[in-house]
Design a protein around this motif. Structure first.
Motif, PDB file in Angstrom:
ATOM      1  N   SER A  78     -15.956  -9.612 -59.579  1.00  0.00           N
ATOM      2  CA  SER A  78     -15.445  -8.309 -59.143  1.00  0.00           C
ATOM      3  C   SER A  78     -16.053  -7.891 -57.809  1.00  0.00           C
ATOM      4  O   SER A  78     -15.354  -7.373 -56.929  1.00  0.00           O
ATOM      5  CB  SER A  78     -15.740  -7.234 -60.192  1.00  0.00           C
ATOM      6  N   LEU A 107     -14.189  -7.046 -54.352  1.00  0.00           N
ATOM      7  CA  LEU A 107     -14.380  -5.768 -53.657  1.00  0.00           C
ATOM      8  C   LEU A 107     -14.873  -5.980 -52.230  1.00  0.00           C
ATOM      9  O   LEU A 107     -14.365  -5.357 -51.292  1.00  0.00           O
ATOM     10  CB  LEU A 107     -15.373  -4.885 -54.418  1.00  0.00           C
ATOM     11  N   SER A 128     -27.400   3.888 -63.614  1.00  0.00           N
ATOM     12  CA  SER A 128     -27.350   3.079 -62.399  1.00  0.00           C
ATOM     13  C   SER A 128     -28.681   2.369 -62.236  1.00  0.00           C
ATOM     14  O   SER A 128     -29.727   3.017 -62.177  1.00  0.00           O
ATOM     15  CB  SER A 128     -27.080   3.951 -61.173  1.00  0.00           C
ATOM     16  N   LEU A 180     -20.011   0.961 -54.569  1.00  0.00           N
ATOM     17  CA  LEU A 180     -18.830   1.387 -55.321  1.00  0.00           C
ATOM     18  C   LEU A 180     -18.909   0.925 -56.772  1.00  0.00           C
ATOM     19  O   LEU A 180     -18.589   1.680 -57.694  1.00  0.00           O
ATOM     20  CB  LEU A 180     -17.565   0.847 -54.649  1.00  0.00           C
ATOM     21  N   TYR A 181     -19.362  -0.296 -56.988  1.00  0.00           N
ATOM     22  CA  TYR A 181     -19.493  -0.844 -58.343  1.00  0.00           C
ATOM     23  C   TYR A 181     -20.519  -0.046 -59.146  1.00  0.00           C
ATOM     24  O   TYR A 181     -20.290   0.288 -60.308  1.00  0.00           O
ATOM     25  CB  TYR A 181     -19.889  -2.323 -58.254  1.00  0.00           C
ATOM     26  N   GLU A 182     -21.652   0.250 -58.527  1.00  0.00           N
ATOM     27  CA  GLU A 182     -22.683   1.050 -59.206  1.00  0.00           C
ATOM     28  C   GLU A 182     -22.168   2.451 -59.530  1.00  0.00           C
ATOM     29  O   GLU A 182     -22.476   2.991 -60.589  1.00  0.00           O
ATOM     30  CB  GLU A 182     -23.952   1.151 -58.351  1.00  0.00           C
ATOM     31  N   GLU A 183     -21.389   3.045 -58.628  1.00  0.00           N
ATOM     32  CA  GLU A 183     -20.806   4.365 -58.911  1.00  0.00           C
ATOM     33  C   GLU A 183     -19.858   4.272 -60.103  1.00  0.00           C
ATOM     34  O   GLU A 183     -19.820   5.170 -60.947  1.00  0.00           O
ATOM     35  CB  GLU A 183     -20.089   4.914 -57.689  1.00  0.00           C
ATOM     36  N   SER A 184     -19.117   3.173 -60.193  1.00  0.00           N
ATOM     37  CA  SER A 184     -18.214   2.970 -61.322  1.00  0.00           C
ATOM     38  C   SER A 184     -19.002   2.793 -62.621  1.00  0.00           C
ATOM     39  O   SER A 184     -18.654   3.379 -63.657  1.00  0.00           O
ATOM     40  CB  SER A 184     -17.338   1.737 -61.065  1.00  0.00           C
ATOM     41  N   LEU A 185     -20.068   1.990 -62.586  1.00  0.00           N
ATOM     42  CA  LEU A 185     -20.905   1.816 -63.773  1.00  0.00           C
ATOM     43  C   LEU A 185     -21.567   3.131 -64.174  1.00  0.00           C
ATOM     44  O   LEU A 185     -21.676   3.444 -65.361  1.00  0.00           O
ATOM     45  CB  LEU A 185     -21.979   0.752 -63.523  1.00  0.00           C
ATOM     46  N   HIS A 222     -15.540  13.410 -54.340  1.00  0.00           N
ATOM     47  CA  HIS A 222     -14.586  13.145 -53.279  1.00  0.00           C
ATOM     48  C   HIS A 222     -14.833  14.150 -52.160  1.00  0.00           C
ATOM     49  O   HIS A 222     -15.465  15.178 -52.346  1.00  0.00           O
ATOM     50  CB  HIS A 222     -13.152  13.278 -53.808  1.00  0.00           C
ATOM     51  N   SER A 279     -20.358   6.055 -63.743  1.00  0.00           N
ATOM     52  CA  SER A 279     -19.316   6.878 -64.352  1.00  0.00           C
ATOM     53  C   SER A 279     -19.032   6.453 -65.791  1.00  0.00           C
ATOM     54  O   SER A 279     -18.865   7.294 -66.675  1.00  0.00           O
ATOM     55  CB  SER A 279     -18.038   6.778 -63.523  1.00  0.00           C
ATOM     56  N   SER A 280     -19.009   5.149 -66.049  1.00  0.00           N
ATOM     57  CA  SER A 280     -18.657   4.674 -67.385  1.00  0.00           C
ATOM     58  C   SER A 280     -19.855   4.552 -68.323  1.00  0.00           C
ATOM     59  O   SER A 280     -19.735   4.789 -69.522  1.00  0.00           O
ATOM     60  CB  SER A 280     -17.933   3.327 -67.302  1.00  0.00           C
TER      61      SER A 280
END
Length: 129
Positions: free
Chosen positions: A38, A42, A78, A66-71, A87, A73-74
């Motif tokens: 992934s 990216l 981090s 970006l990946y860490e921000e996604s992790l 945003h 969030s889910s």
């Protein structure tokens, strides 16, 4: 369009994945098995957005952030201590674009290299290995 990956980009992604797996091992927040794939996608797409057919470490840094921000969030965790970002709201453009964002990404790069160096024996992103 065939992309070529700079060695420092590949090393940074590999180092991040290895360090993140060791930090997350045994927790409920383990790194997904497809993380490296992934992140390469990216980073490659970040290079394409910048009209390049070669992928640099700056692309890897953007992808990992970006990946860490996604992790975050889910999984609400981090491993590189990324803080949630919103945003861009009207009136906040100066804080999220241009020189300010360059500084933010440079600080994140430093934090990321320190994270990898701490958790991966012999880690380096220099091409003079």
């Amino acid at each position: 369009l065939q992309l070529s990956f700079d060695d420092s980009c590949t090393k940074l992604i590999a180092g991040y994945c290895q360090a993140s797996k060791s930090v997350r091992y045994g927790s409920e927040c383990e790194l997904p098995p497809h993380a490296s794939y992934s992140l390469h996608l990216l980073a490659g797409n970040h290079a394409r957005i910048n009209f390049r057919d070669f992928v640099l470490d700056v692309d890897a840094v953007a992808a990992i952030k970006l990946y860490e921000e996604s992790l975050l969030s889910s999984q609400h965790y981090s491993s590189v201590d990324v803080k949630p970002s919103t945003h861009i709201n009207p009136g906040e453009e100066d804080e999220n674009l241009g020189d300010s964002m360059d500084t933010t990404m440079e600080l994140f790069y430093s934090k990321l290299v320190q994270f990898c160096t701490t958790h991966v024996t012999g880690f380096t992103v220099n091409n003079e290995d």
